[in-house]
Design a protein around this motif. Sequence first.
Motif, mmCIF file in Angstrom:
data_model
loop_
_atom_site.group_PDB
_atom_site.id
_atom_site.type_symbol
_atom_site.label_atom_id
_atom_site.label_comp_id
_atom_site.label_asym_id
_atom_site.label_seq_id
_atom_site.Cartn_x
_atom_site.Cartn_y
_atom_site.Cartn_z
ATOM 1 N N SER A 1 -6.054 -6.894 4.376
ATOM 2 C CA SER A 1 -5.097 -6.221 5.248
ATOM 3 C C SER A 1 -5.567 -6.416 6.684
ATOM 4 O O SER A 1 -6.714 -6.806 6.919
ATOM 5 N N MET B 1 -4.799 1.376 3.739
ATOM 6 C CA MET B 1 -5.103 -0.035 3.539
ATOM 7 C C MET B 1 -5.475 -0.266 2.077
ATOM 8 O O MET B 1 -6.646 -0.371 1.714
ATOM 9 N N GLY C 1 0.816 -1.203 0.000
ATOM 10 C CA GLY C 1 0.000 0.000 0.000
ATOM 11 C C GLY C 1 0.850 1.251 0.000
ATOM 12 O O GLY C 1 2.055 1.215 0.238
ATOM 13 N N GLN D 1 -0.174 -5.384 5.444
ATOM 14 C CA GLN D 1 -0.733 -5.428 4.096
ATOM 15 C C GLN D 1 -0.550 -6.801 3.467
ATOM 16 O O GLN D 1 0.561 -7.288 3.337
#
Length: 259
Positions: free
Chosen positions: A225, A220, A39, A234
């Motif tokens: 996640s 996220m 992410g 993640q």
Amino acid sequence: MLEGFDVMMWVSRRTALLGGLGALFAVGARAQASGQTSGQGADHWYDLKDRDGAPLPNMRLPVELTSEIERLPGMFWMGAAQPDVTIIEVYDYNCPWCHATARDLHALMADADDVRVGFMNNPILSPASAQAAKVEMALLRTMGPQVAYDFYRAMFSRKGRADGAAALAAARVVMDGRRSETTEGKKNGATFANVQRAADDEKTVQALQAQMKLAASLGMSATPSFITGGVGIQGYPGPKTLGRIIAAMRDCEEPVCKG
């Protein structure tokens, strides 16, 4: 066509939702590979490895944002009433690796009586995922968290694309199995039509927007996640890594204990 379900009406009504959520779908959306996506802002704050031994992206999260999770509308919680460990899954009903996560979390709660799991929707992969998320939230409102969880498990036990029609089919099955057992269902006289209406009303739309907005603010951008101990993790860790994270949280209140 699903009995009692007007597909064209559903498609028409979902237009307003998709207009409101369009910007949020774009936030952090990535093509997933091997069950995980790094992410924005993801780092390697802790030395976490996924099921294949690859580094598992993770990052510290702002407490002013994580403190909002407990008050977030439309979430449900399962597991211990007085937990030693709380972990939140962030998921999308069209996420391939969320199927494995659903099995792992169910086994975890069955084996550990001190773990509480929170369930946060983040339908970033497809507008159809938002339809399924809305059905989940409608079940939560009309019949309570156990039925919402039954729905979650049913959806991640099936094959194929998750959309409004598939979600309503799953909802009908879990409602038939639980209607007479749930306090919420008895109190509200919940029917399938009630769930359909609740899935499309403004309260549900706003709850889904709130969950997606907070997930985006927390970075996220992968599904699944996880959030625990103020840390965002993640991607799919696999059952062994997930178990080690839970054990560390018990021991030192961090995903990995130092020393």
